[in-house]
Design a protein around this motif. Structure first.
Motif, PDB file in Angstrom:
ATOM      1  N   GLU A 313       1.159  -1.438   0.531  1.00 45.30           N
ATOM      2  CA  GLU A 313      -0.072  -0.206   0.247  1.00 45.30           C
ATOM      3  C   GLU A 313       0.761   1.285  -0.319  1.00 45.30           C
ATOM      4  O   GLU A 313       0.655   1.989  -0.879  1.00 45.30           O
ATOM      5  CB  GLU A 313      -0.667  -0.013   1.361  1.00 45.30           C
ATOM      6  N   GLU A 314       2.100   1.310   0.950  1.00 43.29           N
ATOM      7  CA  GLU A 314       2.695   2.274   0.690  1.00 43.29           C
ATOM      8  C   GLU A 314       3.463   2.657  -1.069  1.00 43.29           C
ATOM      9  O   GLU A 314       2.939   3.828  -1.463  1.00 43.29           O
ATOM     10  CB  GLU A 314       4.364   2.531   1.830  1.00 43.29           C
ATOM     11  N   ASN A 317       0.295   4.333  -2.806  1.00 36.24           N
ATOM     12  CA  ASN A 317       0.662   5.730  -3.015  1.00 36.24           C
ATOM     13  C   ASN A 317       1.937   6.384  -3.377  1.00 36.24           C
ATOM     14  O   ASN A 317       1.310   7.440  -3.850  1.00 36.24           O
ATOM     15  CB  ASN A 317       0.522   6.031  -1.160  1.00 36.24           C
ATOM     16  N   GLU A 318       2.606   5.525  -3.142  1.00 32.84           N
ATOM     17  CA  GLU A 318       4.387   6.661  -3.581  1.00 32.84           C
ATOM     18  C   GLU A 318       3.990   6.619  -5.443  1.00 32.84           C
ATOM     19  O   GLU A 318       4.642   7.872  -5.799  1.00 32.84           O
ATOM     20  CB  GLU A 318       5.479   5.450  -3.720  1.00 32.84           C
ATOM     21  N   ARG A 320       1.210   6.768  -6.857  1.00 29.21           N
ATOM     22  CA  ARG A 320      -0.353   7.992  -6.866  1.00 29.21           C
ATOM     23  C   ARG A 320       0.930   9.370  -6.897  1.00 29.21           C
ATOM     24  O   ARG A 320       0.787  10.356  -7.493  1.00 29.21           O
ATOM     25  CB  ARG A 320      -1.297   8.122  -6.389  1.00 29.21           C
ATOM     26  N   ARG A 321       1.388   9.505  -5.579  1.00 30.34           N
ATOM     27  CA  ARG A 321       2.299  10.482  -5.258  1.00 30.34           C
ATOM     28  C   ARG A 321       3.563  11.466  -6.626  1.00 30.34           C
ATOM     29  O   ARG A 321       3.350  12.787  -6.755  1.00 30.34           O
ATOM     30  CB  ARG A 321       3.098  10.426  -3.639  1.00 30.34           C
ATOM     31  N   LEU A 336      -5.290  13.374  -2.421  1.00 30.78           N
ATOM     32  CA  LEU A 336      -4.774  12.036  -3.062  1.00 30.78           C
ATOM     33  C   LEU A 336      -6.643  11.365  -3.539  1.00 30.78           C
ATOM     34  O   LEU A 336      -6.839  11.400  -2.242  1.00 30.78           O
ATOM     35  CB  LEU A 336      -4.067  11.113  -2.398  1.00 30.78           C
ATOM     36  N   GLU A 338      -8.580   8.803  -3.418  1.00 27.97           N
ATOM     37  CA  GLU A 338      -8.666   6.909  -3.180  1.00 27.97           C
ATOM     38  C   GLU A 338      -8.065   6.098  -3.420  1.00 27.97           C
ATOM     39  O   GLU A 338      -7.951   5.436  -4.068  1.00 27.97           O
ATOM     40  CB  GLU A 338     -10.596   6.749  -2.840  1.00 27.97           C
ATOM     41  N   GLN A 339      -7.637   5.015  -2.360  1.00 32.45           N
ATOM     42  CA  GLN A 339      -6.773   4.031  -2.858  1.00 32.45           C
ATOM     43  C   GLN A 339      -7.828   2.280  -3.725  1.00 32.45           C
ATOM     44  O   GLN A 339      -9.002   2.421  -3.465  1.00 32.45           O
ATOM     45  CB  GLN A 339      -6.308   2.538  -1.612  1.00 32.45           C
TER      46      GLN A 339
END
Length: 357
Positions: A313-314, A317-318, A320-321, A336, A338-339
């Motif tokens: 998951e980390e 997020n990276e 997407r960033r 951001l 949603e996952q």
């Protein structure tokens, strides 16, 4: 050195001229001031008019200098007080007018000083020339006669001389008017005599320039005939005005030059700004294209890894960033997304069925 060539001699002459002017003009002069000046003059004349031989001259002259130097301070005070009394008149002007009044010349009726007499003669010559040239059949007021392109020969010469005489009238009128003002106030100074002739020549130039540049006659010309408003005198009037005020023509030419210069500078500035804008747009477009390509590659990599359930998951997020940063550098101000839900494999489906069963 003779005594009568000292500085005190010139100051004494100016003091006498100022006293005579003050009395003639009805100004009040203190009696003690006049008495002191008279005593100094008598002592000065007594010392300078002594009849002595060559050997006595050296001894007596040194004694005379010593005696006069004792009164130099007093003479300076008298001169300063008289200057304040006759103000705004100047001692040099009063002395000049007194000397000119004593001269016997037949042109004295034209003015009190040589400059005024000379300018009066020039003004009369200009006026006579203006009237004489206007009698010519070549001078009829038509704009084509004053044109340097449409006219030639004797006709053009006479018309240009006609304009030049009009400019000379205006320039001499302005010079005489200004000089008369200073003569009337007793502030005229011969040191500035050359400046009057410089302004006169500038008036001639400005009159010709103004009459040649402004086509005032063409504005009122109707089918080859002049209207009743100007009667063909537009060009001479402009020449007269230009001669009277050369500073106006100077300001007109100065502003025209400034306008042309500003147009040239603005064109170069606009061109440089346009080139800079085009360059920036090209660079931005190239950077945007590169960022979109990198973002597309990252998206494909993210889908491949997520399909195999190998992406924590980390890292998601990276990803997407990084995508937001590539597309929009100011991505921090946006939230951001949603996952996305994790993909479900067959083993998880069996576990869920057993729990529900």
């Amino acid at each position: 050195m003779p005594i009568d060539t000292t500085l005190q001699h010139g100051i004494l002459i100016e003091c006498k001229a100022m006293v005579q002017h003050a009395f003639a003009s009805g100004l009040k002069v203190p009696a003690n001031l006049v008495s002191s000046l008279e005593n100094y003059e008598l002592k000065y004349l007594k010392l300078t008019n002594q009849s002595i031989n060559l050997h006595q001259l050296e001894d007596n002259q040194s004694n005379s200098f010593d005696s006069l130097q004792n009164h130099a301070h007093e003479l300076s005070i008298i001169h300063n007080q008289l200057t304040d009394i006759i103000a705004p008149a100047k001692p040099r002007t009063i002395l000049l007018l007194e000397r000119e009044a004593q001269r016997c010349i037949w042109l004295k009726f034209l003015g009190p000083v040589p400059l005024i007499r000379q300018m009066m003669i020039v003004a009369l010559v200009a006026l006579i020339s203006f009237i004489t040239l206007s009698l010519s059949s070549y001078v009829n007021g038509m704009p084509s006669n004053f044109s340097l392109l449409d006219n030639s020969g004797i006709s053009l010469l006479i018309n240009e001389l006609f304009l030049l005489s009009a400019a000379a009238i205006g320039a001499s009128f302005a010079g005489l008017f200004k000089a008369n003002y200073y003569i009337k106030n007793r502030t005229f100074d011969e040191v500035y005599g050359s400046s009057y002739w410089v302004r006169f020549v500038l008036g001639l130039l400005s009159g010709i320039i103004l009459a040649s540049l402004i086509p005032i006659e063409t504005f009122s010309e109707n089918e080859g005939k002049m209207t009743a408003t100007l009667h063909g005198l537009g060009k001479p009037v402009l020449a007269l005005l230009g001669g009277f005020s050369a500073s106006v023509v100077y300001r007109i030419l100065y502003r025209l030059a400034g306008a042309v210069e500003s147009i040239i500078q603005s064109d170069s500035k606009e061109t440089s700004e346009m080139q800079e804008t085009v360059t920036k747009s090209r660079v931005n477009e190239q950077l945007l294209t590169e960022r979109m390509q990198i973002s597309s590659k990252l998206t494909n990599l993210q889908h491949k890894l997520s399909s195999q359930n190998q992406l924590p998951e980390e890292l998601m997020n990276e990803f997407r960033r990084i995508q937001q940063e590539l597309i929009n550098p100011d991505f921090d101000q946006f939230e951001l997304p949603e996952q996305p839900p994790k993909p479900v494999n067959n083993q998880d489906n069996k576990t869920n069925l057993e729990k529900t069963g």
